[in-house]
Design a protein around this motif. Sequence first.
Motif, PDB file in Angstrom:
ATOM      1  N   ALA A 120       0.864  -1.067   0.170  1.00 34.83           N
ATOM      2  CA  ALA A 120      -0.033  -0.185  -0.048  1.00 34.83           C
ATOM      3  C   ALA A 120       0.834   1.159  -0.056  1.00 34.83           C
ATOM      4  O   ALA A 120       0.614   2.090  -0.680  1.00 34.83           O
ATOM      5  N   ALA A 121       2.038   1.215   0.895  1.00 33.95           N
ATOM      6  CA  ALA A 121       2.910   2.248   0.806  1.00 33.95           C
ATOM      7  C   ALA A 121       3.599   2.668  -0.555  1.00 33.95           C
ATOM      8  O   ALA A 121       3.448   3.813  -1.085  1.00 33.95           O
ATOM      9  N   VAL A 122       4.074   1.409  -1.088  1.00 37.82           N
ATOM     10  CA  VAL A 122       4.817   1.531  -2.561  1.00 37.82           C
ATOM     11  C   VAL A 122       3.782   2.124  -3.541  1.00 37.82           C
ATOM     12  O   VAL A 122       3.761   3.206  -4.116  1.00 37.82           O
ATOM     13  N   CYS A 123       2.450   1.491  -3.318  1.00 38.53           N
ATOM     14  CA  CYS A 123       1.349   2.256  -4.315  1.00 38.53           C
ATOM     15  C   CYS A 123       1.130   3.562  -4.184  1.00 38.53           C
ATOM     16  O   CYS A 123       0.886   4.355  -5.185  1.00 38.53           O
ATOM     17  N   PHE A 128       1.332   8.894  -6.090  1.00 37.37           N
ATOM     18  CA  PHE A 128       1.299  10.343  -5.388  1.00 37.37           C
ATOM     19  C   PHE A 128       1.300  11.327  -6.559  1.00 37.37           C
ATOM     20  O   PHE A 128       0.514  12.411  -6.372  1.00 37.37           O
ATOM     21  N   PRO A 129       2.370  11.321  -7.599  1.00 36.90           N
ATOM     22  CA  PRO A 129       2.251  12.115  -8.467  1.00 36.90           C
ATOM     23  C   PRO A 129       0.777  12.648  -9.487  1.00 36.90           C
ATOM     24  O   PRO A 129       0.621  13.445  -9.930  1.00 36.90           O
ATOM     25  N   CYS A 130       0.279  11.333  -9.383  1.00 40.37           N
ATOM     26  CA  CYS A 130      -1.250  11.425 -10.205  1.00 40.37           C
ATOM     27  C   CYS A 130      -2.503  12.140  -9.496  1.00 40.37           C
ATOM     28  O   CYS A 130      -3.427  12.253  -9.712  1.00 40.37           O
ATOM     29  N   LEU A 131      -2.315  12.173  -8.109  1.00 46.20           N
ATOM     30  CA  LEU A 131      -3.159  12.629  -7.154  1.00 46.20           C
ATOM     31  C   LEU A 131      -3.688  14.030  -7.315  1.00 46.20           C
ATOM     32  O   LEU A 131      -5.022  14.024  -7.436  1.00 46.20           O
ATOM     33  N   THR A 222      -4.450  16.744  -1.177  1.00 46.76           N
ATOM     34  CA  THR A 222      -3.616  15.828  -1.623  1.00 46.76           C
ATOM     35  C   THR A 222      -3.338  14.668  -0.504  1.00 46.76           C
ATOM     36  O   THR A 222      -3.219  13.533  -0.875  1.00 46.76           O
ATOM     37  N   TYR A 223      -3.093  15.292   0.872  1.00 44.84           N
ATOM     38  CA  TYR A 223      -2.925  14.432   1.897  1.00 44.84           C
ATOM     39  C   TYR A 223      -4.175  13.439   2.220  1.00 44.84           C
ATOM     40  O   TYR A 223      -4.083  12.315   2.149  1.00 44.84           O
ATOM     41  N   TYR A 224      -5.352  14.115   2.282  1.00 44.10           N
ATOM     42  CA  TYR A 224      -6.698  13.119   2.318  1.00 44.10           C
ATOM     43  C   TYR A 224      -6.747  12.059   1.042  1.00 44.10           C
ATOM     44  O   TYR A 224      -7.007  10.982   1.243  1.00 44.10           O
ATOM     45  N   LYS A 225      -6.434  12.460   0.089  1.00 47.70           N
ATOM     46  CA  LYS A 225      -6.317  11.412  -1.152  1.00 47.70           C
ATOM     47  C   LYS A 225      -5.516  10.448  -0.879  1.00 47.70           C
ATOM     48  O   LYS A 225      -5.803   9.151  -1.310  1.00 47.70           O
TER      49      LYS A 225
END
Lengths: 335, 263
Positions: A120-123, A128-131, A222-225
């Motif tokens: 989950a962390a890796v994904c 992250f850049p697409c959020l 972004t944080y909540y996403k």
Amino acid sequence: MEQRRKERLDRGVKVRSDGLYALMSWRELSYLTLPRLVLILGIIVLPFVMPNMYWQRVISIVCIYALLALSFDFLAHFLGLVSLGGAFLIGVGGYISAILNTTFGLSPFVTIPIATIVGAAVCTLLLFPCLPLRGVYFAIVTLMYPLALKRVIEALDLFGGTNGILGVDSFPNSWVEQYFVIAMVLLFLFGTRRLVNTDLGLVFRAVKDNDQAVKASGMSITYYKAIAVFIASGMGCLGGACIVHIFMWSGISLFALDFSIIPIAATVIGGGGTLVGPVLGAFILVPISELLREFGTLRIVFYSLALMAFIVFRSEGIMVYGERKYHQFERWVKV
Amino acid sequence: MSEDQPILQVKEVTKAFGGILALNRISFDVHEGDVLGIIGPNGSGKTTVVNCITGFIKMSSGKVYFRGKDISGKPPHKIADMGVTRTFQIMRPYYSLPAYKNLVIPLFSPRAKRTGGWRGGGKLGDRNTVGIDILEEIGFERDSYVPYKTASTLPTGYLKRLELARCLALKPEVILCDEVFSGLSMSEIASMVPLIERLQMDGITVVMIEHRLRELFRVANRVLVMNFGEKLIEGTPDEVMANEKVKEAYFGSEDVEEVMTHA
């Protein structure tokens, strides 16, 4: 001519069973708990009623699709992120679990939790850049992830390349395997249902509804996403880790498009936004696809026809329709 | 920090959308406790100023200082977290949620957790209760069903109040109101004016963009007039009304008095 109109009214028992009042009679209590009990017991009994090993294995696969569908529904209907990256989650979780198992000799019950959290962390990091993307754009980019990762593994001959990782330990026996995945589906189903009703879940829904207003409320969207993507990726990676131990093999077929598409179809059939619906949808769709196996390549035709019928006649989804029928009654009234 | 330092300083802010200069070196100060009105014809860049201050769009050049700290270029949620909040001209409630649940979201923010909401003394109670409290203070009748109605069913007047309530939930120091009176009936505006006066009494600095001049001049103690992205004049309402340039740019050739009575 006499004009008539259909009227929908909430059942009295629904109104009575809102809130604490529900505890005052068995009838109200059973109105609330019965559907849940039927679902839980139904899923638990399933492995017993399956005729043979083949169908028992189907149950495990169905549960993995159910987890993926749940993760899709959670992201799409509570965050507004339509993710086509189911295969990506399966692949990352699967490879992590397989590597841990074959190189470090850890048991499946250690590798699966690790693969879930690390995966989950890796994904989340990779996504992250697409959020900041929304709608179709997020969908297209996430669709690209599994394809890209597959080609990278192929081209660089990583993790066994096209041969994959062989000799992954299986679960001790098929009962443990089935009840493990069933327990996980139930855990995550009721977990996410609870989560979306907390204040944090409310923020998720707010991000979907109106992200500008969330920004204006002093919160980073972004944080909540990222939190939500972490939870959803966890479900997907868990499924991937289980699949690797079920098939005792990890390879690039984990990035198959099936894992991205079938969860979406299951969500459409089951009813988006209900969380239970997608799980039920997976329990309907995957067995249908197995039953149609004897038709060979014609399978796809029947499969698409079934899907089309659902979309045309019950586009709201089984669960939305069922909930309405359960909570409301209809009658014709004169205008 | 000196006493008379402005709470908000806008310095030479310029914003160009392609070749169009939406803001041309705008500078103004807002002092603590002020109600500053920003007026100007359509397209004169009033909303762009608010967007630049709150970080919703990046300014091309210039600086914005909040209590002496440079906030230009910061993301909008950071600026809101510092206490500079805004309302939107086109209301942005969470349409699928009930009105009071709309306030649970800002009350979930780090700033609300620190401050405890509008009246809170640093400790935040149950978010639903605090939300309904704020709604009541801002004119939603508690005993009626209005706070529990889904936001999509609420009329404009309540949605405008909900916009303000979202700011108040953060216990703001500055509120930038983007046309809170527009689209409201005369009686609704009449009931909103005391609300703005109350914010001022609470020590909240208010910057108001407004077309309703009569109501604006009642609450504002300073007025800034903009035209074609430039600052025309800044002063007290009386000074602005008397100014010839304003009459020309904003009111056209018509008599100011006549416009005022028809506003």
